[in-house]
Scaffold this motif. Sequence first.
Motif, PDB file in Angstrom:
ATOM      1  N   GLY A 118      -3.914   4.453   7.224  1.00  0.00           N
ATOM      2  CA  GLY A 118      -3.641   3.746   5.980  1.00  0.00           C
ATOM      3  C   GLY A 118      -2.905   2.431   6.067  1.00  0.00           C
ATOM      4  N   VAL A 142       5.577   2.277   7.680  1.00  0.00           N
ATOM      5  CA  VAL A 142       6.224   2.881   6.511  1.00  0.00           C
ATOM      6  C   VAL A 142       7.716   2.561   6.495  1.00  0.00           C
ATOM      7  N   LYS A 201       0.849  -1.187   0.000  1.00  0.00           N
ATOM      8  CA  LYS A 201       0.000   0.000   0.000  1.00  0.00           C
ATOM      9  C   LYS A 201       0.884   1.236   0.000  1.00  0.00           C
ATOM     10  N   VAL A 202       0.505   2.212  -0.832  1.00  0.00           N
ATOM     11  CA  VAL A 202       1.288   3.427  -1.000  1.00  0.00           C
ATOM     12  C   VAL A 202       0.392   4.644  -0.820  1.00  0.00           C
ATOM     13  N   LEU A 203       0.858   5.620  -0.058  1.00  0.00           N
ATOM     14  CA  LEU A 203       0.201   6.916   0.025  1.00  0.00           C
ATOM     15  C   LEU A 203       0.903   7.852  -0.943  1.00  0.00           C
ATOM     16  N   PHE A 225       0.348   2.051   5.526  1.00  0.00           N
ATOM     17  CA  PHE A 225       1.149   2.090   4.304  1.00  0.00           C
ATOM     18  C   PHE A 225       2.554   1.528   4.514  1.00  0.00           C
TER      19      PHE A 225
END
Length: 345
Positions: free
Chosen positions: A79, A124, A3-5, A81
């Motif tokens: 998120g 992250v 998952k990427v923001l 992420f």
Amino acid sequence: MAKVLVTGVSGYIGCHVTQHLLSLGYKVTGTVRSAAKAEQVRASLAAVLLQPEQRENLSFSIVDDIAVEGAFDSAVRDGGFEFVVHTASPFTYAIQDPQRDLIDPAVNGTTGVLKSVLKHGQSVKRIVVTSSMAAIRNTPTANPDGLSELDWNNASIKAFNEMGAETPAGIAYSASKTLAEKAAWDFLQENKCAFDLVTINPPFVFGPPIHPCSAPESLNTSVKLIWDMYIGAIKEVNPNLAAGCVDVRDVARAHALALSNPDAGGQRFITSSGPYTQTLVRQVLQKRFPGRSYATGEMAAIPVPELNIKSKRVLGMGVYIGLEESIVDTVNGCIDRFGDVKSLL
């Protein structure tokens, strides 16, 4: 897939980065200023994402103002992420207050992302920041062969500190990118971070627009330079505008490689395909779109080489898209979106 923001997903580069990541199978959450903007981005990307699952892997988080303290807290906290890509930063010459319109959003937006990840982004592993060759331009260059990742545009900061509100927009933009990138690297030195940092430093970025843009007047600065040359809005070339360029699709590819390549951590990467002047653009336009009148005049300045060796060796960028293909695709992309027009010359 991870998952990427992605911040600034509605922008020219941010939208291309998002499209490329989705095409690789990443799940992407993009920050936008409003729900209405999110729907515009979704519609724009739906036109270029071939697989339904790619479209389904896109979501959004509302960030009203990137310069506000804690602006990204909610997006990061909610998120889970693995990566963050920070593309959100203003690039415009239409400014009234350099500090308010360029410096603050660039610096506070960049440090704000880092602060939010430090506080809330335990998952992250890496942050990739879209910096610029504007943060690198330097005379004399550290490498005699040309501009490299060793260079910093400290002259722009000095000029801004001396001129303040009277700083020309081009210098203020360079200062904003230099200050923002320096702030990012300083942040990692001053804090115990579980994540590392990569910066991507492109020069002028061309290529087809896929982001929400309803009229030529609202095109991003670099693409508008090409469109204005094509339609004859530029009547005489700027003899001193000599720099490098890169296709936006290569910039997106560089961001994705920076996420996946473990050796990229802690490094800056120049992503430049070669020189850019308005006479070079004119040559391409005359060859590929003949029968139109284009700007007159010749160059006085010569572009300083921008060394992309590290991007090829470490990131694995390989062959870059050339200027001619990039210019042709830029013009055709604008024609597809806005329709063709007669030359103003």
